[in-house]
Scaffold this motif. Structure first.
Motif, PDB file in Angstrom:
ATOM      1  N   THR A  35     -31.965 -22.118  -7.129  1.00 51.55           N
ATOM      2  CA  THR A  35     -31.991 -23.246  -8.056  1.00 51.55           C
ATOM      3  C   THR A  35     -33.361 -23.320  -8.716  1.00 51.55           C
ATOM      4  N   PRO A  36     -33.469 -23.959  -9.889  1.00 50.12           N
ATOM      5  CA  PRO A  36     -34.773 -24.144 -10.522  1.00 50.12           C
ATOM      6  C   PRO A  36     -35.763 -24.867  -9.613  1.00 50.12           C
ATOM      7  N   VAL A  37     -35.276 -25.849  -8.856  1.00 49.79           N
ATOM      8  CA  VAL A  37     -36.170 -26.581  -7.954  1.00 49.79           C
ATOM      9  C   VAL A  37     -36.774 -25.637  -6.918  1.00 49.79           C
ATOM     10  N   GLU A  38     -35.941 -24.785  -6.339  1.00 59.23           N
ATOM     11  CA  GLU A  38     -36.447 -23.851  -5.329  1.00 59.23           C
ATOM     12  C   GLU A  38     -37.443 -22.865  -5.930  1.00 59.23           C
ATOM     13  N   GLN A  39     -37.180 -22.400  -7.142  1.00 58.24           N
ATOM     14  CA  GLN A  39     -38.123 -21.493  -7.794  1.00 58.24           C
ATOM     15  C   GLN A  39     -39.470 -22.179  -8.030  1.00 58.24           C
ATOM     16  N   LEU A  40     -39.429 -23.448  -8.471  1.00 60.08           N
ATOM     17  CA  LEU A  40     -40.673 -24.182  -8.689  1.00 60.08           C
ATOM     18  C   LEU A  40     -41.405 -24.455  -7.385  1.00 60.08           C
ATOM     19  N   LEU A  41     -40.664 -24.719  -6.322  1.00 58.59           N
ATOM     20  CA  LEU A  41     -41.306 -24.933  -5.025  1.00 58.59           C
ATOM     21  C   LEU A  41     -42.077 -23.695  -4.600  1.00 58.59           C
ATOM     22  N   HIS A  42     -41.523 -22.512  -4.863  1.00 57.99           N
ATOM     23  CA  HIS A  42     -42.213 -21.261  -4.547  1.00 57.99           C
ATOM     24  C   HIS A  42     -43.458 -21.088  -5.407  1.00 57.99           C
ATOM     25  N   SER A  43     -43.259 -21.105  -6.721  1.00 55.40           N
ATOM     26  CA  SER A  43     -44.345 -20.751  -7.633  1.00 55.40           C
ATOM     27  C   SER A  43     -45.490 -21.753  -7.569  1.00 55.40           C
ATOM     28  N   ALA A  45     -46.294 -23.694  -5.044  1.00 52.59           N
ATOM     29  CA  ALA A  45     -46.988 -23.589  -3.758  1.00 52.59           C
ATOM     30  C   ALA A  45     -48.042 -22.481  -3.808  1.00 52.59           C
ATOM     31  N   ILE A  46     -47.692 -21.352  -4.435  1.00 51.96           N
ATOM     32  CA  ILE A  46     -48.665 -20.255  -4.573  1.00 51.96           C
ATOM     33  C   ILE A  46     -49.842 -20.697  -5.433  1.00 51.96           C
ATOM     34  N   ALA A  47     -49.537 -21.276  -6.608  1.00 49.08           N
ATOM     35  CA  ALA A  47     -50.604 -21.708  -7.518  1.00 49.08           C
ATOM     36  C   ALA A  47     -51.462 -22.794  -6.882  1.00 49.08           C
ATOM     37  N   LYS A  48     -50.843 -23.681  -6.145  1.00 55.41           N
ATOM     38  CA  LYS A  48     -51.581 -24.776  -5.505  1.00 55.41           C
ATOM     39  C   LYS A  48     -52.568 -24.252  -4.480  1.00 55.41           C
ATOM     40  N   SER A  49     -52.178 -23.221  -3.733  1.00 61.01           N
ATOM     41  CA  SER A  49     -53.088 -22.656  -2.730  1.00 61.01           C
ATOM     42  C   SER A  49     -54.298 -22.010  -3.388  1.00 61.01           C
ATOM     43  N   ALA A 173     -50.426 -23.647   1.177  1.00 59.37           N
ATOM     44  CA  ALA A 173     -50.064 -24.837   0.392  1.00 59.37           C
ATOM     45  C   ALA A 173     -48.589 -25.157   0.613  1.00 59.37           C
ATOM     46  N   GLU A 174     -48.260 -26.425   0.443  1.00 56.46           N
ATOM     47  CA  GLU A 174     -46.880 -26.887   0.511  1.00 56.46           C
ATOM     48  C   GLU A 174     -46.552 -27.705  -0.741  1.00 56.46           C
ATOM     49  N   THR A 175     -45.292 -27.659  -1.137  1.00 59.24           N
ATOM     50  CA  THR A 175     -44.771 -28.521  -2.185  1.00 59.24           C
ATOM     51  C   THR A 175     -43.489 -29.163  -1.652  1.00 59.24           C
ATOM     52  N   PHE A 176     -43.034 -30.227  -2.304  1.00 55.05           N
ATOM     53  CA  PHE A 176     -41.819 -30.874  -1.787  1.00 55.05           C
ATOM     54  C   PHE A 176     -40.982 -31.448  -2.929  1.00 55.05           C
ATOM     55  N   TYR A 177     -39.700 -31.539  -2.663  1.00 53.46           N
ATOM     56  CA  TYR A 177     -38.745 -32.190  -3.568  1.00 53.46           C
ATOM     57  C   TYR A 177     -37.699 -32.868  -2.700  1.00 53.46           C
ATOM     58  N   ARG A 194     -44.775 -30.454 -10.876  1.00 50.23           N
ATOM     59  CA  ARG A 194     -45.305 -30.971 -12.128  1.00 50.23           C
ATOM     60  C   ARG A 194     -44.213 -31.262 -13.158  1.00 50.23           C
ATOM     61  N   HIS A 195     -43.242 -30.354 -13.270  1.00 53.31           N
ATOM     62  CA  HIS A 195     -42.180 -30.541 -14.270  1.00 53.31           C
ATOM     63  C   HIS A 195     -40.823 -30.211 -13.642  1.00 53.31           C
TER      64      HIS A 195
END
Length: 207
Positions: A35-43, A45-49, A173-177, A194-195
């Protein structure tokens, strides 16, 4: 008389199910592998770290010519390498082919993925074999929580000698939805993306 009452109850029950079904929606979560949400959670998290690090943490001179390689158990190692390569370029390093590089930065991906948990209070969807009708899921309270997690580190080697230079601390890093449903129709989410894509909520209906 008993049969008439029984038939009336059955008709009332079916009519109630039809009213409930009319308020429901059917949705397929995705037509892609993620899903788009899962893709954003991956990308993200990498950028955030990477935003927590600077080139000062790497013991090689700014402007050095580097080449990047990746390894790990995830199928997305190359994607991590692309994001890290962009970050290295932004830090002032020059990306070169292995033949012309002064250093090789090897990215070891310890983990990249999402964790999912769900809390549900209500009536699950029912498919009846006696009555040719199915009822949708009735969620009095439902939460679906996804956490994106990124964990990798950098090994730096002198090139072409292969001499080991440095191993970085893990980039974490972690992200959440989190998606919530209350009383069947009230839907909302909380996230640090972010979006994120808009959920099927009243906010989209009134736009």
């Amino acid at each position: 008389m008993v049969q008439i009452v029984r038939k009336a109850l059955i008709v009332s029950f079916i009519f109630s199910l039809l009213l409930i079904s009319a308020c429901s929606t059917t949705q397929k979560s995705t037509h892609s592998s993620r899903t788009p949400v899962e893709q954003l959670l991956h990308s993200e998290a990498i950028a955030k770290s990477l935003t927590r690090q600077t080139h000062d943490d790497l013991p090689i001179p700014q402007g050095a010519k580097v080449t990047v390689s990746t390894a790990g158990l995830s199928a997305d190692n190359a994607f991590v390498g692309d994001i890290v390569s962009g970050w290295l370029g932004n830090q002032g390093y020059l990306l070169e082919s292995p033949e012309n590089a002064q250093f090789r930065i090897h990215i070891v991906v310890n983990a990249l993925g999402t964790e999912f948990d769900e809390t549900f209070f209500g009536i699950p969807p029912i498919n009846s074999t006696l009555i040719p009708i199915s009822t949708p899921e009735l969620s009095f309270y439902k939460s679906q929580n996804q956490t994106g997690y990124s964990n990798f580190y950098l090994n730096i080697f002198e090139h072409p000698s292969g001499r080991f230079v440095f191993s970085s601390a893990p980039y974490l890093a972690e992200t959440f939805y989190n998606d919530y449903t209350i009383l069947l129709l009230i839907k909302f989410h909380k996230t640090d993306l972010r979006h994120p894509p808009k959920s099927k909520s009243l906010s989209r209906m009134v736009e």
